[in-house]
Write a protein that holds these residues in place. Structure first.
Motif, mmCIF file in Angstrom:
data_model
loop_
_atom_site.group_PDB
_atom_site.id
_atom_site.type_symbol
_atom_site.label_atom_id
_atom_site.label_comp_id
_atom_site.label_asym_id
_atom_site.label_seq_id
_atom_site.Cartn_x
_atom_site.Cartn_y
_atom_site.Cartn_z
ATOM 1 N N GLU A 31 1.025 -1.202 0.163
ATOM 2 C CA GLU A 31 0.026 -0.058 0.083
ATOM 3 C C GLU A 31 0.836 1.224 0.128
ATOM 4 N N LEU A 32 2.024 1.339 0.955
ATOM 5 C CA LEU A 32 2.853 2.383 0.842
ATOM 6 C C LEU A 32 3.401 2.776 -0.499
ATOM 7 N N ILE A 33 3.987 1.619 -1.293
ATOM 8 C CA ILE A 33 4.643 1.904 -2.619
ATOM 9 C C ILE A 33 3.802 2.483 -3.629
ATOM 10 N N GLN A 34 2.248 2.262 -3.498
ATOM 11 C CA GLN A 34 1.554 2.406 -4.809
ATOM 12 C C GLN A 34 1.928 4.145 -5.230
ATOM 13 N N GLY A 35 1.702 4.081 -6.621
ATOM 14 C CA GLY A 35 1.960 5.683 -6.980
ATOM 15 C C GLY A 35 2.884 5.651 -8.140
ATOM 16 N N HIS A 36 2.866 7.108 -8.477
ATOM 17 C CA HIS A 36 4.115 7.463 -9.639
ATOM 18 C C HIS A 36 5.340 7.703 -8.852
ATOM 19 N N ILE A 49 3.383 2.149 -9.947
ATOM 20 C CA ILE A 49 3.129 1.070 -9.158
ATOM 21 C C ILE A 49 1.613 1.205 -8.931
ATOM 22 N N ASN A 50 1.022 0.112 -9.410
ATOM 23 C CA ASN A 50 -0.759 0.019 -9.389
ATOM 24 C C ASN A 50 -0.820 -1.308 -8.886
ATOM 25 N N ASN A 51 -1.601 -1.501 -7.636
ATOM 26 C CA ASN A 51 -1.693 -2.773 -7.068
ATOM 27 C C ASN A 51 -0.445 -3.804 -7.079
ATOM 28 N N TYR A 52 -0.454 -5.004 -7.836
ATOM 29 C CA TYR A 52 0.793 -5.857 -7.867
ATOM 30 C C TYR A 52 1.356 -5.552 -9.241
ATOM 31 N N GLN A 53 1.260 -4.549 -9.850
ATOM 32 C CA GLN A 53 1.803 -4.323 -11.007
ATOM 33 C C GLN A 53 3.139 -2.935 -10.927
ATOM 34 N N TRP A 54 4.283 -3.255 -11.456
ATOM 35 C CA TRP A 54 5.019 -2.289 -11.514
ATOM 36 C C TRP A 54 5.565 -2.059 -12.864
ATOM 37 N N SER A 55 5.635 -0.893 -13.297
ATOM 38 C CA SER A 55 5.926 -0.428 -14.650
ATOM 39 C C SER A 55 7.163 0.598 -14.768
ATOM 40 N N PHE A 56 8.152 0.316 -15.644
ATOM 41 C CA PHE A 56 9.236 1.220 -15.727
ATOM 42 C C PHE A 56 8.868 2.195 -16.874
ATOM 43 N N ASN A 57 9.141 3.503 -16.708
ATOM 44 C CA ASN A 57 8.568 4.210 -17.802
ATOM 45 C C ASN A 57 10.107 5.100 -18.002
ATOM 46 N N TYR A 58 10.047 5.866 -19.241
ATOM 47 C CA TYR A 58 10.983 6.618 -19.666
ATOM 48 C C TYR A 58 10.169 7.743 -20.307
ATOM 49 N N GLU A 59 10.639 9.021 -19.765
ATOM 50 C CA GLU A 59 9.874 10.282 -20.527
ATOM 51 C C GLU A 59 8.174 10.229 -20.372
ATOM 52 N N GLU A 60 8.093 9.475 -19.427
ATOM 53 C CA GLU A 60 6.130 9.488 -19.081
ATOM 54 C C GLU A 60 5.836 8.753 -19.987
ATOM 55 N N HIS A 61 6.421 7.749 -20.845
ATOM 56 C CA HIS A 61 6.172 6.630 -21.638
ATOM 57 C C HIS A 61 6.581 5.314 -21.264
ATOM 58 N N LYS A 62 5.547 4.266 -21.147
ATOM 59 C CA LYS A 62 5.917 3.000 -20.975
ATOM 60 C C LYS A 62 7.079 2.558 -22.088
ATOM 61 N N ILE A 63 8.229 2.003 -21.874
ATOM 62 C CA ILE A 63 9.277 1.597 -22.917
ATOM 63 C C ILE A 63 8.572 0.526 -23.832
ATOM 64 N N ASP A 64 8.217 -0.487 -23.157
ATOM 65 C CA ASP A 64 7.762 -1.699 -23.836
ATOM 66 C C ASP A 64 6.754 -2.637 -22.808
ATOM 67 N N SER A 65 5.984 -3.429 -23.364
ATOM 68 C CA SER A 65 5.394 -4.286 -22.259
ATOM 69 C C SER A 65 6.003 -4.976 -21.659
ATOM 70 N N GLU A 66 7.365 -5.488 -22.005
ATOM 71 C CA GLU A 66 8.421 -5.990 -21.286
ATOM 72 C C GLU A 66 8.738 -5.535 -20.050
ATOM 73 N N ASP A 67 8.476 -4.293 -19.958
ATOM 74 C CA ASP A 67 8.784 -3.473 -18.717
ATOM 75 C C ASP A 67 7.695 -3.352 -17.558
ATOM 76 N N ASN A 68 6.773 -4.299 -17.840
ATOM 77 C CA ASN A 68 5.749 -4.411 -16.914
ATOM 78 C C ASN A 68 6.173 -5.843 -16.058
ATOM 79 N N TYR A 69 6.155 -5.495 -14.587
ATOM 80 C CA TYR A 69 6.511 -6.692 -13.734
ATOM 81 C C TYR A 69 5.430 -6.824 -12.579
#
Length: 130
Positions: A31-36, A49-69
């Motif tokens: 709960e504490l780590i949720q957000g941007h 970080i949204n629920n159990y999903q973590w996305s790496f972004n570069y310049e506010e855009h997702k780099i690739d679907s491979e960057d979803n964890y």
């Protein structure tokens, strides 16, 4: 006359709160780590970080679907840390990769992590969505 010397050891982390001060028992680590979060040293790099999903972004855009964890939080990381170490770890798994982090501290504004096995410190600042 006898001279006394006192030595005091204090551990301080410049990357966040002491792990024991992270939560008041009301919110879980997830709960504490949720957000941007914006990387402190690279303003073009962020994580979402949204629920159990973590996305790496570069310049506010997702780099690739491979960057979803998918996020797993655990108190053991035997590949890198002795079992008797009392802390929390984040394990991120994607289709092609697994990443390991130690949580050094979490506040309302700061998330600090230690990346394994490289030992790199990552400091993120919470961003308010506009």
């Amino acid at each position: 006359m006898t001279k006394l010397t006192f030595i005091m050891f204090i551990t301080v982390s410049s990357y966040g709160q002491n792990k024991n001060e992270v939560s008041d028992g009301k919110k879980s680590t997830l709960e504490l780590i949720q957000g941007h979060w914006m990387h402190d040293k690279d303003s073009l790099t962020s994580i979402q970080i949204n629920n159990y999903q973590w996305s790496f972004n570069y310049e506010e855009h997702k780099i690739d679907s491979e960057d979803n964890y998918e996020i797993t939080i655990t108190n053991r990381l035997p590949e890198f840390v002795k079992d008797d170490v009392k802390t929390e770890f984040i394990i991120l798994k994607s289709k092609t990769d697994t990443l390991h982090y130690e949580i050094l501290g979490i506040t309302d504004t700061t998330l600090s992590l230690l990346f394994y096995p490289a030992g790199r410190l990552h400091l993120y600042r919470r961003q308010n969505k506009k």
